[in-house]
Design an enzyme around this catalytic site. Structure first.
Site, PDB file in Angstrom:
ATOM      1  N   ILE A 136      37.473  37.260  54.514  1.00  0.00           N
ATOM      2  CA  ILE A 136      37.915  36.151  55.392  1.00  0.00           C
ATOM      3  C   ILE A 136      39.098  36.635  56.239  1.00  0.00           C
ATOM      4  CG2 ILE A 136      38.814  33.800  55.494  1.00  0.00           C
ATOM      5  CD1 ILE A 136      37.709  33.331  52.691  1.00  0.00           C
ATOM      6  N   LYS A 205      48.542  36.914  46.205  1.00  0.00           N
ATOM      7  CA  LYS A 205      47.990  36.617  47.533  1.00  0.00           C
ATOM      8  C   LYS A 205      48.751  35.450  48.174  1.00  0.00           C
ATOM      9  CE  LYS A 205      43.435  38.350  46.196  1.00  0.00           C
ATOM     10  NZ  LYS A 205      42.196  37.997  45.478  1.00  0.00           N
TER      11      LYS A 205
HETATM   12  N1  HSE Z   1      39.831  40.492  41.972  1.00  0.00           N
HETATM   13  C1  HSE Z   1      39.952  39.771  43.186  1.00  0.00           C
HETATM   14  C2  HSE Z   1      39.174  38.478  43.078  1.00  0.00           C
HETATM   15  C3  HSE Z   1      39.401  40.527  44.368  1.00  0.00           C
HETATM   16  O1  HSE Z   1      38.431  38.270  42.114  1.00  0.00           O
HETATM   17  O2  HSE Z   1      39.299  37.663  43.958  1.00  0.00           O
HETATM   18  C4  HSE Z   1      40.379  41.457  44.971  1.00  0.00           C
HETATM   19  O3  HSE Z   1      41.492  40.796  45.471  1.00  0.00           O
END
Ligand code: HSE
Length: 433
Positions: A136, A205
């Site tokens: 995205i 994130k």
């Molecule tokens: N492990 C992460 C997820 C993906 O399951 O969203 C990489 O950021």
């Protein structure tokens, strides 16, 4: 026409996807860069593992200096997971004059200020679209397309593994451990899936998005977080009775008192776009003061969605767009305006779902309601199904509350959990209508 020479450091799942895209979509990519992107080196410590892409003889090496010492390579995709040696290698790449593209959100969440400062000093760029929500284009959306706005809130599903597990548990009644293993097999999960299921990956994130959208300088560890490892199938069934699904929601909400940040399993009302996000999909709902609500959905994990974002960054880097964006964004810089204040997590309000295991006798509900009332917490609805005799007279009592602060709820539950009529710890989840 002279090609742009690029390299990949890290030939794992994502590195393989990036190599595939560069080799298979070369003509299309060249149309966007104005010249071919030529993959001239791939560096990895493992030279023998079979990968699902065939690269030319001699391309793969375990010698990083073949990239560092080649002045013709100006842009490098660095897709090594973890913090070290990823950090040291990124510094070496920047110091040898390379612009870097990465998908490593943990590295940025942990060492962003150091790496971005060094890149600025050296006149280099770091691109990281793939670090948040995989395929995205949310980094570009927030840092370029929506910059005319004051972003007011972000509600997001940022961990594909958690969403995959919750969906499987909800729809198939799948076993938790088996579903974690399946997420690993499909390449969604981190090497250590603990970071996925305990909310850390989503918090990392969210820290990046909060910096981009609000200028928040927050260490991801300071973001209150609860993972899906606490979610019981029983709660998913009750949530459905109330008309909700359970999602691991990452929230950044700007209010006059400051920026609210948290990650937690949340009841999301059926029929809303976030509730309909299934499997390994991620979704982000951004609200800006001019644009209103914008909703993004797509695969946030997995080889090719992540490679899609990495290669787009590589194209931006090679054509010179990334250098401009990197300079004007001035990320994790002391020169940016004063960071937004974070709101005290105890003051963050919300509605709550509560589940208790209680004695099935007169007065229990009144006692619990009274203790909630003492903290000004009002009950919106209650479910209590009839007990089976084999449960020993213990019944689940499920309550949805009206708005209350996190702190008031914590105080009320600390007292309720000590009542003789309440067995084992209570369950609490936020509710999003
Ligand atoms: N492990 C992460 C997820 C993906 O399951 O969203 C990489 O950021």
């Amino acid at each position: 026409m002279r090609s742009a020479k690029v390299a990949i450091v890290g030939f794992g799942t994502i590195g393989t996807g990036v190599a595939r895209l560069l080799l298979e979509n070369g003509t299309r990519i060249a149309r966007h860069t104005g010249r071919p992107l030529e993959l001239v080196r791939i560096v990895d410590t493992d030279l023998t593992r079979p990968r699902d892409v065939v690269v030319a003889e001699g391309l793969l090496t375990d010698d990083l200096s073949k990239v560092l010492d080649d002045p013709e390579i100006t842009a490098v995709v660095q897709v090594i997971g973890g913090l070290e040696p990823a950090r040291t290698i990124m510094l070496k790449l920047l110091e040898s004059g390379k612009d870097v593209v990465t998908a490593n959100k943990a590295l940025l969440a942990e060492h962003g200020p150091e790496l971005f400062d060094r890149a600025r000093q050296l006149g280099r760029s770091i691109a990281f679209e793939a670090a948040v929500a995989g395929g995205i284009p949310i980094i570009a959306a927030i840092s370029e397309c929506l910059t005319a706005n004051q972003i007011e809130s972000i509600y997001a599903i940022l961990n594909g593994t958690s969403n995959f597990i919750l969906t499987e548990m909800e729809e198939q009644g799948s076993d938790y451990a088996a579903t974690v293993a399946e997420a690993q097999r499909r390449g969604y999960a981190e090497a250590d899936p603990t970071m996925d299921v305990d909310g850390s990956d989503a918090a990392q994130k969210l820290a990046i998005l909060a910096h981009l959208a609000f200028g928040a300088q927050v260490n991801w560890r300071e973001i209150p977080r609860v993972g899906i490892d606490t979610v019981d199938p029983t709660d998913m069934r009750y949530a459905r009775e109330f008309g909700y699904g359970v999602k691991l929601l990452a929230v950044a909400n700007l209010v006059p008192e400051g920026l609210e940040l948290h990650v937690s399993p949340t009841l999301v009302c059926h029929g809303t776009p976030l509730a309909d996000v299934r499997g390994a999909y991620n979704a982000i709902r951004v609200k800006g003061d001019a644009v209103g609500r914008v909703f993004f959905q797509g695969l946030g994990a997995g080889q090719m969605p992540t490679a899609s974002a990495v290669v787009a960054d590589l194209i931006d880097t090679v054509v010179g767009r990334m250098a401009i964006t990197f300079r004007t964004l001035d990320l994790w810089s002391d020169q940016r305006e004063a960071p937004v204040a974070l709101r005290d997590p105890a003051k963050v309000p919300g509605r709550f779902y509560l589940r208790f295991r209680v004695d099935d006798r007169p007065g229990v509900l009144a006692e619990i309601a009274g203790l909630l009332g003492q903290q000004q917490i009002s009950i919106a609805s209650v479910i209590q199904h009839e007990t089976e005799p084999e449960n020993g007279g213990i019944v689940p009592l499920v309550i949805m509350t009206h708005w209350a602060s996190e702190g008031a709820m914590t105080k009320a539950l600390a007292v309720i959990d000590r009542l003789p009529c309440v067995h084992s710890g209570s369950i609490r989840m936020r509710v999003r209508d």
